[in-house]
Scaffold this motif. Sequence first.
Motif, PDB file in Angstrom:
ATOM      1  N   PHE A 299     -77.082  31.441  -1.224  1.00 27.12           N
ATOM      2  CA  PHE A 299     -76.937  31.446  -2.678  1.00 27.12           C
ATOM      3  C   PHE A 299     -77.018  30.033  -3.243  1.00 27.12           C
ATOM      4  N   ILE A 300     -77.758  29.915  -4.331  1.00 25.77           N
ATOM      5  CA  ILE A 300     -77.756  28.703  -5.143  1.00 25.77           C
ATOM      6  C   ILE A 300     -76.713  28.899  -6.245  1.00 25.77           C
ATOM      7  N   THR A 301     -75.837  27.927  -6.420  1.00 24.41           N
ATOM      8  CA  THR A 301     -74.866  27.957  -7.509  1.00 24.41           C
ATOM      9  C   THR A 301     -75.304  26.970  -8.583  1.00 24.41           C
ATOM     10  N   LEU A 302     -75.274  27.422  -9.840  1.00 20.84           N
ATOM     11  CA  LEU A 302     -75.680  26.576 -10.959  1.00 20.84           C
ATOM     12  C   LEU A 302     -74.540  26.436 -11.961  1.00 20.84           C
ATOM     13  N   ILE A 303     -74.501  25.283 -12.622  1.00 22.49           N
ATOM     14  CA  ILE A 303     -73.533  25.020 -13.687  1.00 22.49           C
ATOM     15  C   ILE A 303     -74.296  24.748 -14.980  1.00 22.49           C
ATOM     16  N   ARG A 304     -73.802  25.313 -16.064  1.00 21.39           N
ATOM     17  CA  ARG A 304     -74.392  25.065 -17.381  1.00 21.39           C
ATOM     18  C   ARG A 304     -73.744  23.826 -17.991  1.00 21.39           C
ATOM     19  N   ARG A 305     -74.570  22.882 -18.402  1.00 23.77           N
ATOM     20  CA  ARG A 305     -74.078  21.649 -18.999  1.00 23.77           C
ATOM     21  C   ARG A 305     -73.807  21.842 -20.490  1.00 23.77           C
ATOM     22  N   ASP A 306     -73.175  20.841 -21.085  1.00 20.55           N
ATOM     23  CA  ASP A 306     -72.818  20.936 -22.503  1.00 20.55           C
ATOM     24  C   ASP A 306     -74.041  21.041 -23.406  1.00 20.55           C
ATOM     25  N   ASP A 307     -75.196  20.540 -22.945  1.00 16.27           N
ATOM     26  CA  ASP A 307     -76.403  20.612 -23.774  1.00 16.27           C
ATOM     27  C   ASP A 307     -77.125  21.951 -23.643  1.00 16.27           C
ATOM     28  N   GLY A 308     -76.535  22.888 -22.871  1.00 18.98           N
ATOM     29  CA  GLY A 308     -77.118  24.216 -22.737  1.00 18.98           C
ATOM     30  C   GLY A 308     -78.071  24.372 -21.575  1.00 18.98           C
ATOM     31  N   THR A 309     -78.396  23.288 -20.898  1.00 13.48           N
ATOM     32  CA  THR A 309     -79.275  23.384 -19.735  1.00 13.48           C
ATOM     33  C   THR A 309     -78.444  23.604 -18.474  1.00 13.48           C
ATOM     34  N   TRP A 310     -79.108  24.117 -17.450  1.00 19.96           N
ATOM     35  CA  TRP A 310     -78.439  24.420 -16.186  1.00 19.96           C
ATOM     36  C   TRP A 310     -78.867  23.428 -15.117  1.00 19.96           C
ATOM     37  N   ARG A 311     -77.978  23.196 -14.149  1.00 19.59           N
ATOM     38  CA  ARG A 311     -78.281  22.335 -13.019  1.00 19.59           C
ATOM     39  C   ARG A 311     -77.750  22.977 -11.732  1.00 19.59           C
ATOM     40  N   VAL A 312     -78.440  22.700 -10.637  1.00 19.70           N
ATOM     41  CA  VAL A 312     -78.031  23.220  -9.329  1.00 19.70           C
ATOM     42  C   VAL A 312     -76.797  22.460  -8.856  1.00 19.70           C
ATOM     43  N   TRP A 313     -75.750  23.200  -8.545  1.00 24.29           N
ATOM     44  CA  TRP A 313     -74.481  22.599  -8.117  1.00 24.29           C
ATOM     45  C   TRP A 313     -74.275  22.685  -6.608  1.00 24.29           C
ATOM     46  N   GLY A 314     -74.654  23.819  -6.014  1.00 30.73           N
ATOM     47  CA  GLY A 314     -74.369  23.995  -4.596  1.00 30.73           C
ATOM     48  C   GLY A 314     -75.321  24.969  -3.937  1.00 30.73           C
ATOM     49  N   LEU A 315     -75.262  24.997  -2.617  1.00 29.23           N
ATOM     50  CA  LEU A 315     -76.133  25.837  -1.800  1.00 29.23           C
ATOM     51  C   LEU A 315     -75.349  26.281  -0.579  1.00 29.23           C
ATOM     52  N   GLY A 316     -75.324  27.582  -0.309  1.00 27.09           N
ATOM     53  CA  GLY A 316     -74.605  28.053   0.866  1.00 27.09           C
ATOM     54  C   GLY A 316     -74.544  29.562   0.933  1.00 27.09           C
ATOM     55  N   PRO A 317     -73.861  30.100   1.946  1.00 27.14           N
ATOM     56  CA  PRO A 317     -73.838  31.547   2.161  1.00 27.14           C
ATOM     57  C   PRO A 317     -72.811  32.295   1.326  1.00 27.14           C
ATOM     58  N   ALA A 318     -72.010  31.582   0.540  1.00 25.83           N
ATOM     59  CA  ALA A 318     -70.906  32.234  -0.167  1.00 25.83           C
ATOM     60  C   ALA A 318     -70.953  31.943  -1.660  1.00 25.83           C
ATOM     61  N   LEU A 319     -70.281  32.794  -2.422  1.00 26.90           N
ATOM     62  CA  LEU A 319     -70.036  32.567  -3.837  1.00 26.90           C
ATOM     63  C   LEU A 319     -68.582  32.140  -3.987  1.00 26.90           C
ATOM     64  N   LEU A 320     -68.350  31.092  -4.761  1.00 26.81           N
ATOM     65  CA  LEU A 320     -67.000  30.575  -4.938  1.00 26.81           C
ATOM     66  C   LEU A 320     -66.447  30.998  -6.292  1.00 26.81           C
ATOM     67  N   PRO A 321     -65.113  31.068  -6.420  1.00 25.88           N
ATOM     68  CA  PRO A 321     -64.527  31.342  -7.735  1.00 25.88           C
ATOM     69  C   PRO A 321     -64.768  30.182  -8.685  1.00 25.88           C
ATOM     70  N   ALA A 322     -64.790  30.485  -9.973  1.00 25.49           N
ATOM     71  CA  ALA A 322     -65.085  29.470 -10.984  1.00 25.49           C
ATOM     72  C   ALA A 322     -64.115  28.304 -10.922  1.00 25.49           C
ATOM     73  N   GLU A 323     -62.850  28.574 -10.630  1.00 22.98           N
ATOM     74  CA  GLU A 323     -61.857  27.502 -10.625  1.00 22.98           C
ATOM     75  C   GLU A 323     -62.175  26.440  -9.580  1.00 22.98           C
ATOM     76  N   LYS A 324     -62.803  26.823  -8.481  1.00 18.95           N
ATOM     77  CA  LYS A 324     -63.175  25.840  -7.464  1.00 18.95           C
ATOM     78  C   LYS A 324     -64.439  25.086  -7.854  1.00 18.95           C
ATOM     79  N   ILE A 325     -65.361  25.758  -8.510  1.00 18.07           N
ATOM     80  CA  ILE A 325     -66.609  25.108  -8.912  1.00 18.07           C
ATOM     81  C   ILE A 325     -66.370  24.134 -10.056  1.00 18.07           C
ATOM     82  N   LEU A 326     -65.583  24.559 -11.024  1.00 19.97           N
ATOM     83  CA  LEU A 326     -65.345  23.739 -12.209  1.00 19.97           C
ATOM     84  C   LEU A 326     -64.192  22.761 -12.030  1.00 19.97           C
ATOM     85  N   GLY A 327     -63.484  22.875 -10.909  1.00 19.69           N
ATOM     86  CA  GLY A 327     -62.400  21.939 -10.637  1.00 19.69           C
ATOM     87  C   GLY A 327     -61.175  22.167 -11.477  1.00 19.69           C
ATOM     88  N   LYS A 328     -60.924  23.424 -11.852  1.00 19.21           N
ATOM     89  CA  LYS A 328     -59.749  23.732 -12.675  1.00 19.21           C
ATOM     90  C   LYS A 328     -58.660  24.346 -11.820  1.00 19.21           C
TER      91      LYS A 328
END
Length: 328
Positions: A299-328
Amino acid sequence: MSGPVAVLDACALVPIRLATTLLWLAEAGLFRPLWSDQILDEVERNLPKLGVDPDRARRRVQNMRDAFGVETLVDGFEALIDEMACDPKDRHVLAVAVHEQADALVTFNLKDFPDQAASPHAVEILHPDVFLLRLLQQRPADVIAALAASVQDLRRPPETLNDWLAGLTPVVPMFANLAADALGEPPEAVSDVPALVQTDDQAAIASFGEPGDWTNPAQVVFGWYYGLLNDVDLAKWLTYDPAAWGDYARAREHLEGRSPASRVIHAVDAPDRIAFMRFVTEVAATAQVFQTYVTEATFITLIRRDDGTWRVWGLGPALLPAEKILGK
């Protein structure tokens, strides 16, 4: 269709939302649960550690006993306990599974049940996320229907199925996200072989949306993947934190022989901020993947930036909860 027989370890029954989900699916006949007095006693002891009032913990366990009856409660396994080759404190759990010839033992404590202890008895040790994913893969429409019907009965507070699944992401993020993705039109059960259809390159590109539209996560993945193979500067530009990826050699190696599927999965716990796309094994020179539930995927994980565009954040076999991806 009868489902698998699974022993539920105490650690899978303590998180209340996860336990409720498992029991809903068991009530719907998707699998047959098993436990023992010792397992349930452990659940009752540990619930107060999560802030549950002891009286409420006692009632919850008693309700489980009453709802599932003697068919779920296993005894007569005690003579097997000392023969089990797993962690001493968990031998009673594996003994229950062996005594009942269970298909699986569902637990977070995978390291406490090494393969050499379980495989001679044909018991598969499964993380709850993997176990639930298996059910979803095998009987997607039934899983979605069972959860939807049960969530409708919630009153304090009322929740939608999406709300319920979002609350599951801290413990079973793969299942929560892929179940949410299936809410629109749950597919039929699928085989282990991805269903592919031949298409030309132009049609494949068109399936990802307007080229160069970086507000479209699918187009970002397509551009990033092209850059990974042909123009690393483009891949870096479409990466959330390029410095963390080094020279991208590991990413290229990880995705060798794989292609992106055509479906974007928006995170159920942060749909406007996080998205995922699946890469699956190629079986044709140009192909588009329609198979929805492939557990052997990257799975490719993407994050949406404040300007509305998306960027690739991670790559791996699992999906993570939002709190771990966003650091909250």
